[in-house]
Design an enzyme around this catalytic site. Sequence first.
Site, PDB file in Angstrom:
ATOM      1  N   GLU A  32       0.395  -1.722   0.387  1.00 61.97           N
ATOM      2  CA  GLU A  32      -0.314  -0.662   0.036  1.00 61.97           C
ATOM      3  C   GLU A  32       1.079   1.405  -0.028  1.00 61.97           C
ATOM      4  O   GLU A  32       0.842   2.189  -0.298  1.00 61.97           O
ATOM      5  CB  GLU A  32      -0.908   0.208   1.386  1.00 61.97           C
ATOM      6  CG  GLU A  32      -1.937   0.486   1.736  1.00 61.97           C
ATOM      7  CD  GLU A  32      -2.453   1.214   0.659  1.00 61.97           C
ATOM      8  OE1 GLU A  32      -2.980   0.890  -0.397  1.00 61.97           O
ATOM      9  OE2 GLU A  32      -3.554   2.530   0.265  1.00 61.97           O
ATOM     10  N   LEU A  80      31.969   9.820  26.642  1.00 63.72           N
ATOM     11  CA  LEU A  80      31.028   9.751  28.024  1.00 63.72           C
ATOM     12  C   LEU A  80      32.226   8.648  28.742  1.00 63.72           C
ATOM     13  O   LEU A  80      33.177   7.689  27.917  1.00 63.72           O
ATOM     14  CB  LEU A  80      30.351   8.543  27.994  1.00 63.72           C
ATOM     15  CG  LEU A  80      29.003   9.404  26.937  1.00 63.72           C
ATOM     16  CD1 LEU A  80      27.702   8.153  27.101  1.00 63.72           C
ATOM     17  CD2 LEU A  80      28.473  10.567  27.350  1.00 63.72           C
ATOM     18  N   GLU A 117      19.379   4.813  29.324  1.00 65.99           N
ATOM     19  CA  GLU A 117      18.715   4.558  27.828  1.00 65.99           C
ATOM     20  C   GLU A 117      19.945   3.808  27.333  1.00 65.99           C
ATOM     21  O   GLU A 117      20.593   3.214  28.408  1.00 65.99           O
ATOM     22  CB  GLU A 117      18.975   5.954  26.397  1.00 65.99           C
ATOM     23  CG  GLU A 117      20.395   6.237  27.195  1.00 65.99           C
ATOM     24  CD  GLU A 117      20.341   7.968  26.268  1.00 65.99           C
ATOM     25  OE1 GLU A 117      19.392   8.105  25.861  1.00 65.99           O
ATOM     26  OE2 GLU A 117      21.972   8.147  26.356  1.00 65.99           O
ATOM     27  N   LYS A 119      22.946   2.212  24.624  1.00 66.33           N
ATOM     28  CA  LYS A 119      24.045   2.438  24.414  1.00 66.33           C
ATOM     29  C   LYS A 119      23.658   2.252  23.014  1.00 66.33           C
ATOM     30  O   LYS A 119      24.689   0.316  23.214  1.00 66.33           O
ATOM     31  CB  LYS A 119      25.130   2.323  25.068  1.00 66.33           C
ATOM     32  CG  LYS A 119      26.804   2.725  24.223  1.00 66.33           C
ATOM     33  CD  LYS A 119      27.854   2.955  25.511  1.00 66.33           C
ATOM     34  CE  LYS A 119      28.455   4.007  24.419  1.00 66.33           C
ATOM     35  NZ  LYS A 119      28.515   4.228  23.195  1.00 66.33           N
ATOM     36  N   LYS A 317      29.261  -0.037  30.023  1.00 62.49           N
ATOM     37  CA  LYS A 317      29.179  -1.227  29.087  1.00 62.49           C
ATOM     38  C   LYS A 317      29.173  -2.710  29.662  1.00 62.49           C
ATOM     39  O   LYS A 317      29.572  -3.398  30.122  1.00 62.49           O
ATOM     40  CB  LYS A 317      30.575  -0.870  28.416  1.00 62.49           C
ATOM     41  CG  LYS A 317      30.932  -0.107  27.500  1.00 62.49           C
ATOM     42  CD  LYS A 317      31.547   0.268  26.126  1.00 62.49           C
ATOM     43  CE  LYS A 317      31.471   1.352  26.045  1.00 62.49           C
ATOM     44  NZ  LYS A 317      33.052   1.786  24.896  1.00 62.49           N
ATOM     45  N   CYS A 435      70.413 -15.928  14.783  1.00 63.97           N
ATOM     46  CA  CYS A 435      68.299 -16.927  14.671  1.00 63.97           C
ATOM     47  C   CYS A 435      67.844 -15.566  13.741  1.00 63.97           C
ATOM     48  O   CYS A 435      67.856 -14.190  14.119  1.00 63.97           O
ATOM     49  CB  CYS A 435      67.959 -16.956  16.034  1.00 63.97           C
ATOM     50  SG  CYS A 435      66.604 -16.996  15.396  1.00 63.97           S
TER      51      CYS A 435
END
Length: 675
Positions: A32, A80, A117, A119, A317, A435
Amino acid sequence: MSQSRVQQLRAEILAHDHRYYVEDAPTVSDAEYDRLFRELVELETAHPDWVTPESPTQRVGGAPVSALGEVRHSVPMLSLGNAFSAEEVQAFDKRVADGLHASGALAGGAEAAYLCELKLDGLAISLRYEDGRLVQAATRGNGQVGEDVTANVRTIKAIPLTLRGDVAGVVEVRGEVLMFRQDFERLNQEQGEREQKIFVNPRNAAAGSLRQLDPRITAARTLRFFAYGWGQVDHMPAAQTHSGMLDWIASLGVPVNAHRRVAHGADGLLAFYTEIGEARRGLGYDIDGVVYKVDSLSAQRQLGFVSRAPRWALAHKFAAEEATTELLDIEVQVGRTGAITPVARLKPVFVGGVTVTNATLHNEDEIRRKDVRIGDTVVVRRAGDVIPEVVAPVAELRPAHAALFVMPTQCPVCGSAIERLEGEAIARCTGGLVCAAQRKQALAHAVGRRALDIDGMGDKLVDQLVERGRLTSLADVYTLQADELAGLDRMGPKSAQNLVEAIDKARRPSLGRLLFALGIRHVGETTARDMARHFGSLEGVLAADEDAMMGVPSVGPVVAKAAVHFLAEPHNRDVLDRLLGECGVEPVPEEAPAAAGAVLAGKTFVLTGTLPTLTRDEAAQRIVAAGGKVSGSVSRKTSYVVAGEEAGSKLTKAQELGVSVLDEAGLIELLGDSD
DNA sequence: GATCCTCGAGTTCC
DNA sequence: CTCGAGGATC
């Protein structure tokens, strides 16, 4: 058919976009919607003069450009502070509450209110509306200056071209552009069919799509947007809180993520974190944690900033993502000093945004401690979100044939004996410069940026030259000629000439750099410089016995012995003689440390993150020039931590220990006083 | 002798 | 970035 039908169609399409992208509650089928859209396109094609820039059909994208322009943010875009544990969140809440109690902004005993909120794992952008019209969109860039992505952003349907209601003046909305997982998978499938680049994760796909030079490509990809903040706003609404501002932004028709709410005190924050952690898989898009912001705007102003990070906000986190995979084999690598490092070869596994195939196992003891065996299924994670790490084996999945790692007795490169000294964790190849692995790395170290700094001489080139037998010792570097270099892999006459010039410049290294270049065990950049200053000349260093060596600050018996032994070695003397003789190397005395009166005398700095204009090396040089010291780790003795973008654990540590934090501007201000 | 602080060395992926 | 270990400090 008339112009009013056109307006009606636009209004309907905009309303559907709003219900779809902002309210997440579409009321019409895709078919539609497409029908309405096609009708509008037909009408506008027939009457080009009816087309306006705000029409939904104008989201198809304009002509490609050759480069993205720069945009300076009128209000800087922030970064932050990070937290990974409940303790850090509690400490954050305490700092906020103490700050607000002290000023009386919060009644004694009351808990602070925070907006919580998601992240989102996308790209931060800033949208600038003037009198309600989208006029500019910019990436965050370094926070001060970003890239102009207006043409691309105009093609993102989730972002309104005009704000709802009457909004006079400037409104800058900040938020995150991201790609939903479903759209990401479809895109990758299409990319595969067209034999084009497959994106590793939705974040990269979103970034790649947004930073396109051709907006038509952006238009063909489905990007989303959620607002979380604002920059310049000419006419602030009455809202006194962050949550109120977000509600206002939503009322303008801009998507704001529904997973947000106000919580109180550390317990409230942690409850939100737990809840989102459980809902994470079902979200349909990637998040890497949650964000807490002090809700009251006046409280935010009071708390202010440390460095570029607000004191009133914290990103909490999720723990580094873990994955399981098969440990195919354990091989060993030979380092510059002969250190034999076991490395896990893993069946490629996608973890924390990248595909991991190798991970260091550090040493034999570490392997034993973790009890990992070849053939095991192991848990892998990215430590500090960067370096892959084998966490542990999954005991239940151990196959019968799982084999213990056995430290080889001979070097895989040169065949010399490998020995592990009593009390040391590290096994070493005894071949020394015989070496090839050690010789290559010793040479690469010597010509490296922090040592002789020969530009254009990388690992690859050193490898080639060593393999051809053209480089055996550092002295050979100074005999390289342009014509012999020009024939090598990826070396034209021009690069060869540049390299010869770079080598010539390296004939006058500071004494400290030369000593560092030699690769004496335990003598790094700092110790080499200390030695150079203490003795003043190469002759002085060479004449020193162990006792004299111990007179150098930060040199004790172990380092003194290693240095004196190294410099007495006939082979090493030989190389030094050649350098000073036929090679024409003349070390210049180390500059004296800045006078005791210098501004930064006695101050210790730690640098972390990416600074906006200076590189970390440049910043370090300027600090040292002003008499300060630069150290690698934060302690109570640190005077200042200079934090840039993506500052990590060092910033957190500084906050814990109450060490002052500066941003680049703050550092420059301190330095400025010295001129 | 214990503890804290630094420095050195090694490392992954894009 | 992290670990190990040397050096400084109490």
